[in-house]
Design an enzyme around this catalytic site. Structure first.
Site, mmCIF file in Angstrom:
data_model
loop_
_atom_site.group_PDB
_atom_site.id
_atom_site.type_symbol
_atom_site.label_atom_id
_atom_site.label_comp_id
_atom_site.label_asym_id
_atom_site.label_seq_id
_atom_site.Cartn_x
_atom_site.Cartn_y
_atom_site.Cartn_z
ATOM 1 N N GLY A 298 11.256 6.695 -6.759
ATOM 2 C CA GLY A 298 10.834 8.054 -6.430
ATOM 3 C C GLY A 298 10.153 8.174 -5.078
ATOM 4 O O GLY A 298 9.906 7.181 -4.397
ATOM 5 N N CYS B 3 -12.792 1.414 -14.870
ATOM 6 C CA CYS B 3 -13.316 2.775 -14.681
ATOM 7 C C CYS B 3 -12.153 3.761 -14.782
ATOM 8 O O CYS B 3 -11.815 4.459 -13.845
ATOM 9 C CB CYS B 3 -14.007 2.845 -13.311
ATOM 10 S SG CYS B 3 -15.092 4.266 -13.105
ATOM 11 N N GLN C 276 1.835 5.998 -4.566
ATOM 12 C CA GLN C 276 2.367 6.935 -5.554
ATOM 13 C C GLN C 276 3.044 6.260 -6.736
ATOM 14 O O GLN C 276 3.736 6.904 -7.509
ATOM 15 C CB GLN C 276 3.345 7.894 -4.877
ATOM 16 C CG GLN C 276 2.633 9.037 -4.201
ATOM 17 C CD GLN C 276 3.357 9.507 -2.961
ATOM 18 O OE1 GLN C 276 3.936 8.731 -2.221
ATOM 19 N NE2 GLN C 276 3.314 10.794 -2.726
ATOM 20 N N GLU D 163 0.825 -1.206 0.000
ATOM 21 C CA GLU D 163 0.000 0.000 0.000
ATOM 22 C C GLU D 163 0.860 1.259 0.000
ATOM 23 O O GLU D 163 0.517 2.243 -0.647
ATOM 24 C CB GLU D 163 -0.971 0.000 1.185
ATOM 25 C CG GLU D 163 -2.059 -1.051 1.089
ATOM 26 C CD GLU D 163 -2.898 -0.948 -0.188
ATOM 27 O OE1 GLU D 163 -3.034 0.142 -0.758
ATOM 28 O OE2 GLU D 163 -3.407 -1.991 -0.637
ATOM 29 N N SER E 294 7.259 16.617 -8.351
ATOM 30 C CA SER E 294 5.818 16.859 -8.245
ATOM 31 C C SER E 294 5.450 18.325 -8.443
ATOM 32 O O SER E 294 4.402 18.629 -8.992
ATOM 33 C CB SER E 294 5.278 16.338 -6.917
ATOM 34 O OG SER E 294 6.115 16.750 -5.881
HETATM 35 N N1 ADE Z 1 -4.021 0.419 -5.361
HETATM 36 C C1 ADE Z 1 -3.768 0.649 -4.061
HETATM 37 N N2 ADE Z 1 -3.900 -0.453 -3.341
HETATM 38 C C2 ADE Z 1 -4.269 -1.418 -4.190
HETATM 39 C C3 ADE Z 1 -4.545 -2.785 -4.052
HETATM 40 N N3 ADE Z 1 -4.476 -3.369 -2.863
HETATM 41 N N4 ADE Z 1 -4.884 -3.488 -5.146
HETATM 42 C C4 ADE Z 1 -4.957 -2.871 -6.322
HETATM 43 N N5 ADE Z 1 -4.683 -1.611 -6.529
HETATM 44 C C5 ADE Z 1 -4.340 -0.877 -5.472
#
Ligand code: ADE
Length: 399
Positions: free
Chosen positions: A89, A200, A50, A45, A312
């Site tokens: 990054g 989406c 990013q 996560e 950024s």
């Molecule tokens: N983007 C952020 N966390 C994710 C996850 N667990 N699975 C797919 N895309 C993500």
């Protein structure tokens, strides 16, 4: 343009079961979904916040191979962590992961906390990561929305507010939490993100293939569902002009310096250089920066091209020079090293420095043995460049 309709409503009731059924059948076999321990979920996560999935996959593999547990990460040096992270990054993420791992190892025997509040108290863990880890790893019944999830939620609820406004985000999160299946929160959150990443899409949502199109207000009520969320036009990022020197000593080694541990690109190694001031030529700026930063001087400087890179909030245009050290090599310091070109792979560098390295190595490759030091009799051809780690993300920047 989005017509003026009542926005920000609740998504239709059947959305969660339809989404979960689709996710069960289409979920991508991403590496952090295999053996989903709290640690692996947390690391993924942090990366995914990013970095796009395609770039996160090899980074995740490298990272958990080298640091398979909280304790392994806590035991590693920051330098090594930054090296494994190199090229991805936003290095503050790596520094914070490392600091948080040390905290969890020292105070909790290496076990991550389970609640949103306790997770959020760790370095680098904001509301999204805390909610994602709490729901995916521990089943906490909370909604976790990053950029993809917010876009999906905005379309489901016909949200016409700007997504960078906290009030809009809160409205979407509240609406989705009313449809959250309390016993499947992790899967729901992941499914929402997955839908955003694969179906989406930001500009051209693939509504014909969407498993929840019938529940989506944007699809049902707008000629172009992609017009939600509303686009925010940002002014172009300013460009900073800089000059960089790849300085070579009589042994064919190049001078690199380490940036201070905090701030932009903290702890990474780079060549001396800095901003080109008004009325300075790139070469005079290169010589001045070298002198100011290191006390050293260069002989004839050869231009090695211009490297561009986006951060950024600004872009840089770096004029690259290569030249021999003139005079004594100066004091040694822990934050300064003379390294053979091959050994540059042993230190963590910002992306822009990797590009500079490639420019210099490329220029030498065009003229074999064309090192810049006049005393030099042999040239070991440097390795082509650091290993490629995938292209920079299109919209976003890497350090
Ligand atoms: N983007 C952020 N966390 C994710 C996850 N667990 N699975 C797919 N895309 C993500």
């Amino acid at each position: 343009m989005v017509p003026n309709r009542r926005s920000g409503s609740l998504p239709a009731a059947g959305v969660a079961p339809a989404l979960l059924a689709w996710f069960a059948a289409h979920r991508r076999p991403l590496p952090w979904r295999r053996r989903p321990t709290p640690y692996r979920i947390w690391v993924a996560e942090v990366m995914l916040q990013q970095t796009r999935v395609a770039q996160a996959v090899p980074l995740f593999g490298r990272f958990v191979d080298r640091f398979p547990t909280v304790d392994a990460l806590a035991r590693a040096s920051l330098d090594e962590v930054l090296r494994v992270w190199a090229g991805a990054g936003y290095y503050a993420r790596a520094r914070n992961l490392h600091a948080a791992a040390r905290q969890v190892a020292a105070t909790r025997g290496g076990t991550l906390p389970r609640t949103v509040e306790a997770l959020q108290a760790l370095p680098g863990v904001g509301p999204y990561i805390a909610r994602a880890v709490a729901s995916l790893a521990f089943g906490a019944p909370v909604v976790a929305l990053e950029a993809n999830g917010l876009r999906v939620g905005a379309r489901w609820t016909l949200e016409t507010g700007r997504l960078d406004a906290p009030s809009t985000r809160e409205r979407i999160a509240r609406a989705l939490s009313l449809r959250l299946p309390a016993d499947r929160a992790g899967a729901f959150n992941e499914a929402v993100m997955e839908l955003g990443e694969t179906v989406c899409r930001p500009v051209h949502p693939n509504c014909p293939d969407c498993p929840v199109a019938v529940f989506c207000r944007a699809r049902q009520e707008l000629p172009d569902p992609g017009s939600i969320p509303v686009r925010v036009h940002r002014p172009p990022r300013p460009i900073v002009r800089g000059a960089v020197v790849v300085l070579e000593d009589p042994d064919g080694r190049w001078l690199v310096q380490r940036r201070p541990p905090r701030g932009l690109l903290g702890g990474l190694w780079e060549f001396p250089g800095g901003k080109i001031e008004a009325r300075e030529t790139p070469e005079s700026a290169a010589r001045r920066e070298l002198r100011e930063e290191t006390g050293l001087r260069a002989g004839r400087l050869r231009p090695r091209g211009v490297v561009r890179h986006q951060y950024s909030h600004f872009g840089v245009e770096l004029h690259v020079f290569e030249g021999p050290l003139r005079g004594p090599p100066g004091r040694t310091a822990p934050e300064r090293r003379w390294l053979r070109p091959d050994d540059l792979t042993t230190v963590a560098m910002p992306k822009a420095t990797e590009k500079i390295l490639a420019a210099v190595v490329g220029a030498r490759g065009a003229r074999p043995g064309s090192g810049s030091h006049p005393d030099r009799t042999t040239t070991s051809p440097p390795r082509a460049s650091r290993p490629r780690r995938g292209r920079a993300r299109a919209r976003r920047t890497t350090a």
